[in-house]
Every structure is written in structure tokens, then in C-alpha cells.
Design an enzyme around this catalytic site. Structure first.
Site, mmCIF file in Angstrom:
data_model
loop_
_atom_site.group_PDB
_atom_site.id
_atom_site.type_symbol
_atom_site.label_atom_id
_atom_site.label_comp_id
_atom_site.label_asym_id
_atom_site.label_seq_id
_atom_site.Cartn_x
_atom_site.Cartn_y
_atom_site.Cartn_z
ATOM 1 N N GLY A 1 20.767 -16.747 23.472
ATOM 2 C CA GLY A 1 21.992 -15.933 23.485
ATOM 3 C C GLY A 1 21.668 -14.452 23.617
ATOM 4 C CG LEU B 1 25.548 -10.793 16.990
ATOM 5 C CD1 LEU B 1 25.539 -12.097 16.209
ATOM 6 C CD2 LEU B 1 25.442 -9.608 16.038
ATOM 7 C CG ASP C 1 21.444 -25.508 29.683
ATOM 8 O OD1 ASP C 1 22.062 -25.338 28.610
ATOM 9 O OD2 ASP C 1 21.840 -26.252 30.594
ATOM 10 C CE1 TYR D 1 31.377 -19.196 16.872
ATOM 11 C CE2 TYR D 1 32.869 -18.285 15.234
ATOM 12 C CZ TYR D 1 31.682 -18.228 15.929
ATOM 13 O OH TYR D 1 30.793 -17.214 15.685
ATOM 14 C CE LYS E 1 28.534 -19.689 14.610
ATOM 15 N NZ LYS E 1 27.126 -19.545 15.037
HETATM 16 N N1 SER Z 1 33.636 -12.775 15.797
HETATM 17 C C1 SER Z 1 33.777 -14.204 15.775
HETATM 18 C C2 SER Z 1 35.006 -14.640 16.461
HETATM 19 O O1 SER Z 1 35.953 -13.924 16.447
HETATM 20 C C3 SER Z 1 33.786 -14.689 14.358
HETATM 21 O O2 SER Z 1 32.527 -15.154 14.021
HETATM 22 O O3 SER Z 1 35.059 -15.702 16.988
#
Ligand code: SER
Length: 319
Positions: free
Chosen positions: A9, A14, A54, A144, A148
Site C-alpha cells: 500500500g 499512509l 498484488d 471495512y 479490520k
Molecule cells: N479513514 C478511514 C475511513 O474513513 C477510517 O479508518 O475509511
């Protein structure tokens, strides 16, 4: 000792800031930027090694680690919250399969350490929203967030049951100026600065009063480096440290920006998906555990962040 580090990434919000920081610490040639879809920044591409990888395939990751003497890995490759809802199959492949591939490849190659960031998205609507404890109910309703929690649990499982040293912090929404976040719910806090500097106005997709934990990118990078370098003997947690910095709602951010751009105007046009996701996330995190186990302490509050962000982004956009 971490000596040769692979970062997935690497082109993201980040990665673009973590890699220069790691290169400064460990040497330019010892930090490899692995990317897939978006191009690396010139800064990352020009200062050290990079490779196209990938994460949805395990063998190439494993081969790259073996052939290049990699001993540690930061796994940042992920679809953010809104992007994940928009493409569930891809989110499944990258956020779930990709994570497993990285963990299995790390085991098979005997990596010393793997760092995988988690997020405020790992909490849900029935989690206490204020000062959310490190240990609490985690029933996220976004794809998401589910990925996580999966990452946290797998990280802890691999540490306890497989003997792989996996570490991670639950990052708030990250505010940064080098690379824009893509497809997140907290992106408005970055977009507002672009709007302020370019047009003196910004239309926010979250309702006034929507508090969220946020963090300026130097603190996010610091948390990722410090958790990786922490003394293992002091760690009672592994892949699931709350890290807190500041919290604000859109109006507060607008007021802080207005102190630098007096005519700045924030209007609202609510996006139901992003509002739904934001409403399920905490207002602030209790990060006592990170403070006690590895000395976490953020450097930036809202005012310091806005000053630095405004200055750097203005220079970037206006020259
Ligand atoms: N910044 C991220 C998002 O908005 C949260 O981990 O998906």
C-alpha cells in the site's frame, strides 16, 4: 532488529508518508515500497527500492520476501470504508484474502515482525462512543470495519498460536497533505482544506455535530513506528491498540480553518452512506493501554494540525 522492511500500500495516504520516515530511520535501500494500483509519489519512487506486488496472491509476496532478504513488513494495502462498500468482491480479496496472504507469507518466510493498522472502523454503533475503551464490544456494520476486526483477531491469533510477532494500532481518521485519502468516511477533514485554499468554501457530506476521532499524519506515522519498535516484553496487547489524538465535528474544523481563511464557508449536503458509517464510529478513544505499554503520546492538537496542514497544503497547491 528490523533491518529490511517491505511496505504494501506504498502509494496510499499512509504509505507515502511512512516510507520516507522509515527510510530515514533504516536507510533508503532497506525500505521497499510495494504498490499495485496507484503510482508512487516521486518522493517514494526516487529515494529507494520499489516493486509492484498484488497482495491478493500469496506466492509473489513470499518470493519477494525470500529473494530480497526482507525481515519485517508493514501491511497498509487496503480499501477504505466507502471504497469497500462500492466494490465488495474487491474489498474481500484485498482486505481479507490479502491480509491472510501477508500473514501466511510472513510465517513461511520467518519474518520477524508484521505491522497491520486497524481503525476506529473496528467499532460499531453499540460500542460506547465516548472515550471508547481498548477492550469493548466490537460489532462493526461496515465491510471495512468487519475486515479490520478480522485483521485484529488474526493478528492476535498469529501471535498467540503461530508465534508471529504481529502489531497494530487502531488509527483515527488521518489528516494529511502529501497524498489525499481515497474512499474513506473521514476524508472530509482533508477535503475541507483543499476547498478552503482553492475556493474558500467546502460542501461537507457529514452532518454538523458528527464527532470523529482524527489524527494528523505525523502522529499516525509515529504510532506505526513506535508500536513496531516497542519492547515485546512490555506488550500485553498486539494488533489492537487504541491511539487517540483529537476529536472534532465539521463545524469545529471549519472554525479552526476560518482563523486562517476568514472568508471560509462550510455548507452541507449529507451523503447517507458516509453519515451512516460515521454515526457507527466512536467520538474519541481511550488510549491508556498504548500509553502504558509503549509510551504513546500524540504531538498535534487541532490548532497545531490546522496550522501545519494549511501551510503545507497552500505551498503544495499555490506554489
Ligand atoms: N479513514 C478511514 C475511513 O474513513 C477510517 O479508518 O475509511
Amino acid at each position: 532488529m528490523m533491518k529490511r522492511i517491505l511496505v504494501t500500500g506504498a502509494a496510499g495516504q499512509l504509505g507515502s508518508e511512512l516510507i520516507p520516515a522509515l527510510r530515514e530511520r533504516y536507510g533508503n535501500d532497506n525500505v521497499v515500497a510495494a504498490w499495485r494500483r496507484t503510482a508512487l509519489t516521486d518522493e517514494v519512487a526516487d529515494t529507494g527500492p520499489s516493486t509492484q506486488l498484488d497482495v491478493t496472491e500469496q506466492q509473489p509476496i513470499e518470493r519477494y520476501i525470500r529473494d530480497n532478504g526482507i525481515d519485517s513488513l508493514y501491511h497498509l494495502g487496503s480499501l477504505l470504508s466507502v471504497a469497500a462498500e462500492a466494490n465488495r468482491p474487491l474489498a474481500h480479496r484485498v482486505n481479507i484474502i490479502g491480509l491472510l496472504n501477508v500473514l501466511e507469507a510472513a510465517c513461511n518466510t520467518g519474518l520477524e515482525r508484521v505491522v497491520i493498522p486497524s481503525s476506529i472502523a473496528a467499532f460499531g454503533v453499540d460500542t460506547p462512543h465516548d472515550n471508547t475503551p481498548n477492550e469493548t464490544l466490537q460489532r462493526p456494520t461496515s465491510l471495512y470495519g468487519i475486515s479490520k476486526v478480522f485483521g485484529e483477531l488474526m493478528g492476535n491469533y498469529f501471535f498467540e498460536r503461530v508465534g508471529l510477532d504481529v502489531r497494530g494500532v487502531r488509527l483515527p481518521g488521518v489528516v494529511s497533505w502529501k497524498v489525499e485519502p481515497g474512499g474513506g468516511t473521514t476524508d472530509y477533514a482533508v477535503d475541507a482544506f483543499y476547498g478552503a485554499i482553492r475556493e474558500g468554501r467546502y460542501t461537507c457530506y457529514l452532518r454538523p455535530g458528527t464527532y470523529l476521532p482524527m489524527m494528523y499524519v505525523p502522529d499516525a506515522i509515529k504510532s506505526l513506528i513506535e508500536v513496531a519498535e516497542a519492547d515485546l516484553a512490555r506488550l500485553k496487547h498486539h494488533a489492537d491498540y487504541n491511539v487517540n489524538s483529537m476529536s472534532f465535528e465539521p463545524e469545529e474544523l471549519a472554525a479552526a480553518i476560518r482563523r486562517r481563511v476568514p472568508h471560509f464557508e462550510m455548507t452541507y449536503d449529507i451523503d447517507p452512506l458516509r453519515q451512516y458509517i460515521a454515526d457507527s464510529w466512536p467520538n474519541s478513544l481511550d488510549d491508556t493501554v498504548a500509553r502504558e505499554e509503549w509510551g504513546w503520546r500524540p504531538d498535534y492538537d487541532l490548532e497545531a494540525m490546522v496550522d501545519d496542514m494549511y501551510e503545507n497544503l497552500s505551498r503544495k497547491l499555490l506554489g
